[in-house]
Design a protein around this motif. Structure first.
Motif, PDB file in Angstrom:
ATOM      1  N   ASN A 129     -43.143  31.667  39.896  1.00 45.09           N
ATOM      2  CA  ASN A 129     -41.758  32.432  39.516  1.00 45.09           C
ATOM      3  C   ASN A 129     -41.237  32.277  38.025  1.00 45.09           C
ATOM      4  OD1 ASN A 129     -40.736  29.887  39.586  1.00 45.09           O
ATOM      5  ND2 ASN A 129     -39.201  30.027  40.903  1.00 45.09           N
ATOM      6  N   ALA A 130     -41.968  31.351  37.228  1.00 49.35           N
ATOM      7  CA  ALA A 130     -41.616  31.416  35.953  1.00 49.35           C
ATOM      8  C   ALA A 130     -41.320  32.529  35.293  1.00 49.35           C
ATOM      9  CB  ALA A 130     -42.591  30.304  35.201  1.00 49.35           C
ATOM     10  N   LYS A 131     -42.387  33.575  35.305  1.00 49.22           N
ATOM     11  CA  LYS A 131     -42.121  34.628  34.495  1.00 49.22           C
ATOM     12  C   LYS A 131     -40.795  35.402  34.610  1.00 49.22           C
ATOM     13  CE  LYS A 131     -44.669  38.875  32.966  1.00 49.22           C
ATOM     14  NZ  LYS A 131     -43.612  39.623  33.150  1.00 49.22           N
ATOM     15  N   GLN A 132     -40.456  35.342  35.847  1.00 50.39           N
ATOM     16  CA  GLN A 132     -39.049  36.138  36.321  1.00 50.39           C
ATOM     17  C   GLN A 132     -38.106  35.720  35.589  1.00 50.39           C
ATOM     18  OE1 GLN A 132     -38.951  35.628  40.795  1.00 50.39           O
ATOM     19  NE2 GLN A 132     -37.050  34.663  40.417  1.00 50.39           N
ATOM     20  N   TRP A 133     -38.069  34.355  35.375  1.00 47.52           N
ATOM     21  CA  TRP A 133     -37.029  33.590  34.837  1.00 47.52           C
ATOM     22  C   TRP A 133     -36.854  34.039  33.134  1.00 47.52           C
ATOM     23  CZ3 TRP A 133     -32.687  32.893  37.131  1.00 47.52           C
ATOM     24  CH2 TRP A 133     -32.786  32.459  38.444  1.00 47.52           C
ATOM     25  N   LEU A 134     -38.123  34.322  32.886  1.00 52.42           N
ATOM     26  CA  LEU A 134     -38.080  34.564  31.080  1.00 52.42           C
ATOM     27  C   LEU A 134     -37.735  36.054  30.984  1.00 52.42           C
ATOM     28  CD1 LEU A 134     -41.726  32.909  30.335  1.00 52.42           C
ATOM     29  CD2 LEU A 134     -39.189  32.198  29.516  1.00 52.42           C
ATOM     30  N   ASP A 135     -38.218  36.807  32.144  1.00 52.21           N
ATOM     31  CA  ASP A 135     -37.764  38.315  31.953  1.00 52.21           C
ATOM     32  C   ASP A 135     -36.307  38.632  32.267  1.00 52.21           C
ATOM     33  OD1 ASP A 135     -40.311  38.953  31.827  1.00 52.21           O
ATOM     34  OD2 ASP A 135     -40.754  39.517  33.882  1.00 52.21           O
ATOM     35  N   ALA A 136     -35.731  37.543  32.849  1.00 54.62           N
ATOM     36  CA  ALA A 136     -34.339  37.487  33.313  1.00 54.62           C
ATOM     37  C   ALA A 136     -33.388  36.961  32.172  1.00 54.62           C
ATOM     38  CB  ALA A 136     -33.834  36.713  34.297  1.00 54.62           C
ATOM     39  N   GLY A 137     -34.097  36.404  30.767  1.00 54.62           N
ATOM     40  CA  GLY A 137     -33.475  36.180  29.624  1.00 54.62           C
ATOM     41  C   GLY A 137     -33.555  34.753  29.414  1.00 54.62           C
ATOM     42  N   ALA A 138     -34.079  34.035  30.118  1.00 55.04           N
ATOM     43  CA  ALA A 138     -34.325  32.652  29.526  1.00 55.04           C
ATOM     44  C   ALA A 138     -35.231  32.483  28.328  1.00 55.04           C
ATOM     45  CB  ALA A 138     -34.837  31.656  30.672  1.00 55.04           C
ATOM     46  N   ALA A 149     -25.844  36.948  29.836  1.00 51.47           N
ATOM     47  CA  ALA A 149     -24.695  36.759  28.904  1.00 51.47           C
ATOM     48  C   ALA A 149     -25.049  36.366  27.339  1.00 51.47           C
ATOM     49  CB  ALA A 149     -23.877  35.946  29.547  1.00 51.47           C
ATOM     50  N   TRP A 150     -26.539  35.422  27.413  1.00 56.19           N
ATOM     51  CA  TRP A 150     -26.930  35.530  26.277  1.00 56.19           C
ATOM     52  C   TRP A 150     -28.518  35.124  26.200  1.00 56.19           C
ATOM     53  CZ3 TRP A 150     -26.336  30.124  22.982  1.00 56.19           C
ATOM     54  CH2 TRP A 150     -26.906  30.313  21.683  1.00 56.19           C
ATOM     55  N   PRO A 151     -29.214  36.458  26.510  1.00 53.40           N
ATOM     56  CA  PRO A 151     -30.653  36.378  26.443  1.00 53.40           C
ATOM     57  C   PRO A 151     -31.210  35.864  25.164  1.00 53.40           C
ATOM     58  CG  PRO A 151     -29.584  38.544  26.547  1.00 53.40           C
ATOM     59  CD  PRO A 151     -28.421  38.072  26.466  1.00 53.40           C
ATOM     60  N   GLY A 152     -32.207  35.091  25.531  1.00 56.99           N
ATOM     61  CA  GLY A 152     -32.738  34.283  24.471  1.00 56.99           C
ATOM     62  C   GLY A 152     -32.398  33.202  23.933  1.00 56.99           C
ATOM     63  N   GLY A 153     -31.076  32.727  24.402  1.00 55.87           N
ATOM     64  CA  GLY A 153     -30.139  31.621  23.960  1.00 55.87           C
ATOM     65  C   GLY A 153     -30.245  30.342  24.901  1.00 55.87           C
ATOM     66  N   LEU A 154     -30.760  30.390  26.175  1.00 52.17           N
ATOM     67  CA  LEU A 154     -30.643  29.568  26.986  1.00 52.17           C
ATOM     68  C   LEU A 154     -31.808  29.469  27.876  1.00 52.17           C
ATOM     69  CD1 LEU A 154     -27.209  30.481  28.488  1.00 52.17           C
ATOM     70  CD2 LEU A 154     -27.431  28.371  27.315  1.00 52.17           C
ATOM     71  N   GLN A 155     -32.037  28.079  28.198  1.00 50.14           N
ATOM     72  CA  GLN A 155     -33.160  27.664  29.118  1.00 50.14           C
ATOM     73  C   GLN A 155     -32.760  27.487  30.360  1.00 50.14           C
ATOM     74  OE1 GLN A 155     -34.415  23.881  27.383  1.00 50.14           O
ATOM     75  NE2 GLN A 155     -34.801  24.457  25.312  1.00 50.14           N
ATOM     76  N   VAL A 156     -33.544  27.698  31.303  1.00 58.61           N
ATOM     77  CA  VAL A 156     -33.265  27.481  32.978  1.00 58.61           C
ATOM     78  C   VAL A 156     -34.155  26.827  33.590  1.00 58.61           C
ATOM     79  CG1 VAL A 156     -34.529  29.749  33.590  1.00 58.61           C
ATOM     80  CG2 VAL A 156     -32.721  28.986  34.727  1.00 58.61           C
ATOM     81  N   GLY A 157     -33.567  25.944  34.546  1.00 52.19           N
ATOM     82  CA  GLY A 157     -34.433  24.756  35.389  1.00 52.19           C
ATOM     83  C   GLY A 157     -33.949  24.928  36.841  1.00 52.19           C
ATOM     84  N   GLY A 158     -34.827  24.479  37.615  1.00 51.94           N
ATOM     85  CA  GLY A 158     -34.353  24.035  39.150  1.00 51.94           C
ATOM     86  C   GLY A 158     -35.147  24.904  39.901  1.00 51.94           C
ATOM     87  N   GLY A 159     -36.232  24.509  40.410  1.00 51.44           N
ATOM     88  CA  GLY A 159     -37.066  25.261  41.367  1.00 51.44           C
ATOM     89  C   GLY A 159     -38.186  26.074  40.540  1.00 51.44           C
ATOM     90  N   ILE A 160     -38.300  25.637  39.254  1.00 49.51           N
ATOM     91  CA  ILE A 160     -39.199  26.656  38.350  1.00 49.51           C
ATOM     92  C   ILE A 160     -40.797  26.057  38.860  1.00 49.51           C
ATOM     93  CG2 ILE A 160     -39.874  27.436  36.189  1.00 49.51           C
ATOM     94  CD1 ILE A 160     -37.067  28.206  37.078  1.00 49.51           C
TER      95      ILE A 160
END
Length: 255
Positions: A90-99, A75-86
């Motif tokens: 698997n880090a790259k897949q979360w950046l690819d998902a928009g984090a 819903a907001w690519p590039g606008g949010l960070q993500v954490g929890g089990g990183i």
């Protein structure tokens, strides 16, 4: 002097919730919930996007939150960070998902809380320091603080100090620090911890935990010398609270 507001989307069992941080357990005991939203994660992400509140964090509290997190990020690519089990795997897949950044804590320690320098170096090699936020969420131990991992259940060997921040700075873009002892209690911030962080001030640092009123936001602003950003959870009217007005925080952030 003011501090910037960083929004949050805390996910538990696939829903947006506000939870008393110290109540999270692995033994099957249900955590203490202050708020459970009927709205999906994407709704909150879109609201933060419309208000141009960048650098907020999506935190996955346990398993079963991947789809909800990806909904928020999309819903907001590039606008949010993500954490929890990183972790590095698997880090790259979360950046690819928009984090914009991945937030990491537990992967940097072994089961006994010993810091794993090699894991941090591997993470930097995988995604670059510019995409990493190190979560140093902590509990008060004696006269200081120790980093707590595994949903704040396990105390690690790493203390919160200027030396620790200096040691880790070459490996990240920002720090995120929850004061786990006051997280979700709406009984005030840990001003002493904020002061320690504000007297360092070498990169962006976001503080979370205990904010109950706009007076607490002012404490973070003053104790942090305007250098510490702030997250507000359970007290925020957006999450069913009554002590802090979301619109006022948006205005404070200059958007």
């Amino acid at each position: 002097m003011s501090c910037r507001f960083r929004p949050c989307i805390d996910l538990h069992e696939g829903k947006v919730k506000q939870i008393v941080g110290g109540s999270l357990r692995d033994d099957g005991t249900a955590p203490t919930e202050n708020f459970v939203s009927e709205k999906p994660p994407g709704w909150f992400a879109e609201k933060f996007r419309s208000d141009n509140l960048r650098g907020g964090h999506v935190i996955m509290l346990g398993k079963g939150n991947d789809a909800a997190a990806k909904e928020a990020l999309s819903a907001w690519p590039g606008g949010l960070q993500v954490g929890g089990g990183i972790r590095s795997a698997n880090a790259k897949q979360w950046l690819d998902a928009g984090a914009s950044h991945v937030i990491v804590t537990s992967a940097l320690f072994d089961a006994n809380g010993k810091f794993l320098q090699e894991e941090l170096e591997q993470l930097v090699e995988t995604v670059g320091k510019e995409n990493i936020v190190i979560d140093l969420s902590c509990r008060r131990i004696g006269s200081g603080w120790k980093v707590a991992m595994n949903r704040w259940q396990t105390i690690t060997e790493l203390d919160i100090s200027h030396d620790t921040l200096d040691r880790l700075l070459p490996f990240c873009d920002e720090f995120l620090i929850h004061a786990a002892d006051v997280e979700g209690l709406c009984k005030g911030v840990d001003a002493e911890l904020v002061g320690l962080l504000g007297s360092w001030g070498k990169c962006p640092v976001t503080y979370a935990g205990g904010a109950a009123t706009m007076g607490d936001i002012e404490i973070v602003s003053k104790a942090g010398r305007g250098l510490i950003d702030v997250t507000v959870g359970s007290a925020l009217d957006l999450f069913g609270g009554s002590g802090v007005c979301y619109a006022e925080l948006v205005g404070m952030s200059g958007t």
